[in-house]
Design a protein around this motif. Structure first.
Motif, PDB file in Angstrom:
ATOM      1  N   UNK A 172       0.819  -1.214   0.000  1.00 17.69           N
ATOM      2  CA  UNK A 172       0.000   0.000   0.000  1.00 17.69           C
ATOM      3  C   UNK A 172       0.849   1.260   0.000  1.00 17.69           C
ATOM      4  N   UNK A 173       0.396   2.223  -0.796  1.00 18.46           N
ATOM      5  CA  UNK A 173       0.897   3.606  -0.721  1.00 18.46           C
ATOM      6  C   UNK A 173      -0.310   4.527  -0.575  1.00 18.46           C
ATOM      7  N   UNK A 174      -0.417   5.267   0.541  1.00 16.53           N
ATOM      8  CA  UNK A 174      -1.459   6.286   0.673  1.00 16.53           C
ATOM      9  C   UNK A 174      -0.813   7.668   0.714  1.00 16.53           C
ATOM     10  N   UNK A 175      -1.380   8.619   0.003  1.00 19.84           N
ATOM     11  CA  UNK A 175      -0.806   9.958   0.092  1.00 19.84           C
ATOM     12  C   UNK A 175      -0.978  10.765  -1.173  1.00 19.84           C
ATOM     13  N   UNK A 176      -0.448  11.967  -1.133  1.00 22.83           N
ATOM     14  CA  UNK A 176      -0.532  12.873  -2.267  1.00 22.83           C
ATOM     15  C   UNK A 176       0.259  12.317  -3.445  1.00 22.83           C
ATOM     16  N   UNK A 235      -1.049  -4.129  -5.475  1.00 22.28           N
ATOM     17  CA  UNK A 235      -0.547  -2.823  -5.037  1.00 22.28           C
ATOM     18  C   UNK A 235      -1.738  -1.873  -4.965  1.00 22.28           C
ATOM     19  N   UNK A 236      -1.986  -1.328  -3.778  1.00 23.67           N
ATOM     20  CA  UNK A 236      -3.109  -0.424  -3.566  1.00 23.67           C
ATOM     21  C   UNK A 236      -2.590   0.997  -3.366  1.00 23.67           C
ATOM     22  N   UNK A 237      -3.125   1.938  -4.121  1.00 17.86           N
ATOM     23  CA  UNK A 237      -2.740   3.341  -4.039  1.00 17.86           C
ATOM     24  C   UNK A 237      -3.970   4.154  -3.662  1.00 17.86           C
ATOM     25  N   UNK A 284      -5.065   8.103  -3.008  1.00 18.74           N
ATOM     26  CA  UNK A 284      -4.623   9.480  -3.020  1.00 18.74           C
ATOM     27  C   UNK A 284      -5.091  10.270  -4.213  1.00 18.74           C
ATOM     28  N   UNK A 285      -4.792  11.565  -4.153  1.00 21.93           N
ATOM     29  CA  UNK A 285      -5.120  12.500  -5.201  1.00 21.93           C
ATOM     30  C   UNK A 285      -3.882  13.335  -5.490  1.00 21.93           C
ATOM     31  N   UNK A 286      -3.873  13.988  -6.638  1.00 20.21           N
ATOM     32  CA  UNK A 286      -2.754  14.861  -6.959  1.00 20.21           C
ATOM     33  C   UNK A 286      -2.492  14.935  -8.444  1.00 20.21           C
ATOM     34  N   UNK A 287      -1.580  15.829  -8.856  1.00 14.98           N
ATOM     35  CA  UNK A 287      -1.340  16.076 -10.275  1.00 14.98           C
ATOM     36  C   UNK A 287      -0.786  14.892 -11.039  1.00 14.98           C
ATOM     37  N   UNK A 288      -0.170  13.919 -10.354  1.00 11.48           N
ATOM     38  CA  UNK A 288       0.413  12.770 -11.047  1.00 11.48           C
ATOM     39  C   UNK A 288      -0.547  11.589 -11.174  1.00 11.48           C
ATOM     40  N   UNK A 289      -1.764  11.745 -10.688  1.00 10.25           N
ATOM     41  CA  UNK A 289      -2.663  10.588 -10.665  1.00 10.25           C
ATOM     42  C   UNK A 289      -2.938  10.043 -12.062  1.00 10.25           C
ATOM     43  N   UNK A 290      -3.231  10.925 -13.017  1.00  8.47           N
ATOM     44  CA  UNK A 290      -3.516  10.465 -14.385  1.00  8.47           C
ATOM     45  C   UNK A 290      -2.303   9.772 -14.991  1.00  8.47           C
ATOM     46  N   UNK A 291      -1.100  10.283 -14.702  1.00  4.07           N
ATOM     47  CA  UNK A 291       0.122   9.658 -15.218  1.00  4.07           C
ATOM     48  C   UNK A 291       0.343   8.276 -14.615  1.00  4.07           C
ATOM     49  N   UNK A 292       0.037   8.145 -13.336  1.00  2.00           N
ATOM     50  CA  UNK A 292       0.181   6.850 -12.673  1.00  2.00           C
ATOM     51  C   UNK A 292      -0.800   5.843 -13.269  1.00  2.00           C
ATOM     52  N   UNK A 293      -2.035   6.264 -13.462  1.00  2.00           N
ATOM     53  CA  UNK A 293      -3.038   5.367 -14.037  1.00  2.00           C
ATOM     54  C   UNK A 293      -2.642   4.931 -15.450  1.00  2.00           C
ATOM     55  N   UNK A 294      -2.114   5.861 -16.236  1.00  2.00           N
ATOM     56  CA  UNK A 294      -1.680   5.522 -17.592  1.00  2.00           C
ATOM     57  C   UNK A 294      -0.496   4.566 -17.572  1.00  2.00           C
ATOM     58  N   UNK A 295       0.457   4.795 -16.648  1.00  2.00           N
ATOM     59  CA  UNK A 295       1.621   3.918 -16.539  1.00  2.00           C
ATOM     60  C   UNK A 295       1.192   2.497 -16.185  1.00  2.00           C
ATOM     61  N   UNK A 296       0.282   2.363 -15.249  1.00  2.00           N
ATOM     62  CA  UNK A 296      -0.223   1.036 -14.874  1.00  2.00           C
ATOM     63  C   UNK A 296      -0.874   0.354 -16.073  1.00  2.00           C
ATOM     64  N   UNK A 297      -1.644   1.107 -16.822  1.00  2.00           N
ATOM     65  CA  UNK A 297      -2.310   0.552 -18.006  1.00  2.00           C
ATOM     66  C   UNK A 297      -1.293   0.152 -19.071  1.00  2.00           C
ATOM     67  N   UNK A 313      -3.306  -3.522 -14.801  1.00  2.00           N
ATOM     68  CA  UNK A 313      -4.549  -3.015 -14.204  1.00  2.00           C
ATOM     69  C   UNK A 313      -5.192  -4.006 -13.236  1.00  2.00           C
ATOM     70  N   UNK A 314      -4.981  -5.294 -13.447  1.00  2.00           N
ATOM     71  CA  UNK A 314      -5.562  -6.288 -12.541  1.00  2.00           C
ATOM     72  C   UNK A 314      -4.787  -6.396 -11.231  1.00  2.00           C
ATOM     73  N   UNK A 315      -3.575  -5.843 -11.223  1.00  2.00           N
ATOM     74  CA  UNK A 315      -2.717  -5.930 -10.039  1.00  2.00           C
ATOM     75  C   UNK A 315      -2.751  -4.665  -9.178  1.00  2.00           C
ATOM     76  N   UNK A 316      -3.288  -3.596  -9.737  1.00  2.00           N
ATOM     77  CA  UNK A 316      -3.325  -2.324  -9.021  1.00  2.00           C
ATOM     78  C   UNK A 316      -4.761  -1.923  -8.708  1.00  2.00           C
ATOM     79  N   UNK A 317      -4.936  -1.323  -7.546  1.00  2.00           N
ATOM     80  CA  UNK A 317      -6.196  -0.682  -7.180  1.00  2.00           C
ATOM     81  C   UNK A 317      -5.851   0.762  -6.819  1.00  2.00           C
ATOM     82  N   UNK A 318      -6.311   1.696  -7.640  1.00  2.00           N
ATOM     83  CA  UNK A 318      -6.019   3.106  -7.424  1.00  2.00           C
ATOM     84  C   UNK A 318      -7.312   3.799  -7.015  1.00  2.00           C
ATOM     85  N   UNK A 319      -7.329   4.278  -5.788  1.00  2.00           N
ATOM     86  CA  UNK A 319      -8.555   4.843  -5.234  1.00  2.00           C
ATOM     87  C   UNK A 319      -8.338   6.304  -4.836  1.00  2.00           C
ATOM     88  N   UNK A 320      -9.446   7.030  -4.728  1.00  2.11           N
ATOM     89  CA  UNK A 320      -9.389   8.428  -4.325  1.00  2.11           C
ATOM     90  C   UNK A 320      -9.128   8.536  -2.831  1.00  2.11           C
TER      91      UNK A 320
END
Length: 418
Positions: free
Chosen positions: A208-212, A238-240, A242-255, A260-267
């Motif tokens: 888990x990573x929680x944070x900005x 891997x669970x993330x 958080x919110x912030x300017x890099x969120x869209x980049x992180x989601x794209x990198x995972x994709x 995508x089946x290994x990551x859960x990215x939540x607000x």
């Protein structure tokens, strides 16, 4: 005593602000907090006895400098109007301003002229934070202007709280007298962050990573590291959070990596909820960029929070975390290297005894460094300011009011590690 707090932040997502407010309220003080609104909260609300006023939404974390500056100025004006009206009704003894930005202290200009004492609490040191956010450097006009703002804001304040000893020394070297600055770190509140039975009963290995989600937080490094070892840890997720300017980049990198089946990215979730998430974690990863001038000096609150929950931690060897933590309670990786982080995760996965040893050592350290143990330092500042104002003298804190983590290097030797 009546205290007002002002922060361009979400109250329910900022444990540092909550801890100050709750601590004052629990000892019988009246506390008003002015903070941001997520758009779903009432303008006025009472939470745990704290009076919350939320006059403005933050529409985006990905704001340019001009747009952000404009929104900060609007927030400052709205907050100033609230403070003046409220102060005229029932005078504030202390107004506690949380930065960034530093210049929010001037929202309290009229109450200060009418007798209120002003605390400037610097969570993140402004010149380094903004130049990192907007990719500038220390020779730029932006940096020099922000140092001027820092110096002017500190001069206006009656006392300054800073979040770590490295930044304490920085402020003293360029903007403040030593007696005007007190270091109070980010300490977990044991009411939220504590070991608890897991309510997760799957057979997964959850990281888990929680944070900005800012660039200097290095979450992309963690994504690349995890991608290297997914075949060796088939039950891992891997669970993330958080919110912030890099969120869209992180989601794209995972994709792009096909994970995508290994990551859960939540607000964002509230402090109480994220504490439960942490306690259900097998391994915490704090991948902050050690090569970032700001990131390497910004102390990670998440490390102590995970320790308080009895969870083992892998973290980047940033300058500040290397100063305040030891390898018998945390596993470090070096040089912002995804391969090095991948090796650490794999080692921890394969060695439950190592995870347990680090977790137990971390928990013991966290118990010595909880907010319950450290909040008296904050009370000393608030009460000292009020007493000094009544006596017509300047506030000069006693050395024991400084709150540093137990086990931290001698503050006077911080410069030797630069």
């Amino acid at each position: 005593m009546r205290v007002a707090m002002l922060a361009y932040a979400y109250y329910d997502g900022n444990s540092r602000i909550q801890q100050y407010a709750r601590a004052l309220r629990e000892r019988g003080d009246t506390v008003d907090v002015i903070a941001l609104n997520r758009g779903t909260s009432p303008l006025l609300e009472i939470v745990d006895g704290v009076n919350l006023y939320r006059p403005q939404r933050r529409k985006s974390h990905d704001e340019g400098l001009l747009r952000l500056s404009w929104r900060l100025l609007i927030f400052m004006v709205r907050s100033s109007v609230f403070l003046v009206r409220s102060h005229l009704k029932h005078r504030y003894d202390v107004i506690h301003i949380h930065s960034v930005p530093d210049f929010l202290v001037f929202a309290a200009a009229i109450p200060k002229l009418m007798g209120a004492s002003i605390i400037l609490d610097i969570h993140d040191i402004l010149p380094e934070f903004f130049t990192s956010k907007f990719q500038s450097d220390k020779k730029s006009r932006l940096f020099k202007f922000l140092v001027f703002v820092e110096r002017t804001s500190i001069r206006f304040s009656d006392h300054v709280i800073i979040a770590n000893p490295i930044w304490n020394e920085r402020l003293v070297s360029r903007s403040a007298k030593p007696s005007k600055v007190t270091t109070i770190g980010n300490f977990p509140d044991p009411e939220f962050f504590m070991p608890r039975p897991r309510d997760r009963h799957d057979n997964k290995f959850v990281i888990t990573y929680p944070g900005t989600l800012n660039w200097h937080q290095g979450v992309d490094i963690a994504v690349h590291a995890f991608a290297r070892i997914t075949n060796e840890i088939p039950d891992a997720e891997f669970h993330i959070y958080g919110e912030g300017p890099e969120k869209a980049n992180i989601e794209k990198l995972v994709q792009d990596l096909g994970l995508t089946s290994k990551f859960k990215i939540r607000d964002y979730v509230s402090t109480s909820d994220i504490a439960k998430v942490m306690a259900n974690t097998d391994l915490a990863v704090v991948p902050k960029r050690s090569k970032s001038g700001f990131g390497t000096e910004a102390a990670s609150t998440k490390i102590l929070e995970f320790m308080s929950c009895g969870v083992p931690v892998v973290a980047s060897r940033t300058r500040i975390d290397d100063l305040v933590h030891t390898e018998d309670r945390i596993m470090f990786f070096d040089n912002d290297d995804p391969d090095a982080l991948a090796d650490c995760i794999l080692t921890m996965y394969k060695n439950p005894a190592l995870r347990n040893r680090l977790a137990m050592n971390g928990l013991a350290h966290a118990k010595e460094n909880s907010w319950t143990m450290k909040k008296q330092g904050y009370f000393a500042i608030v009460d000292g300011l009020m007493s000094a104002k009544q006596d017509g003298r300047s506030y000069d804190p006693a050395p024991e009011s400084v709150s540093l983590p137990s086990g931290t290097a001698d503050f006077t030797k911080v410069s030797a590690k630069q």
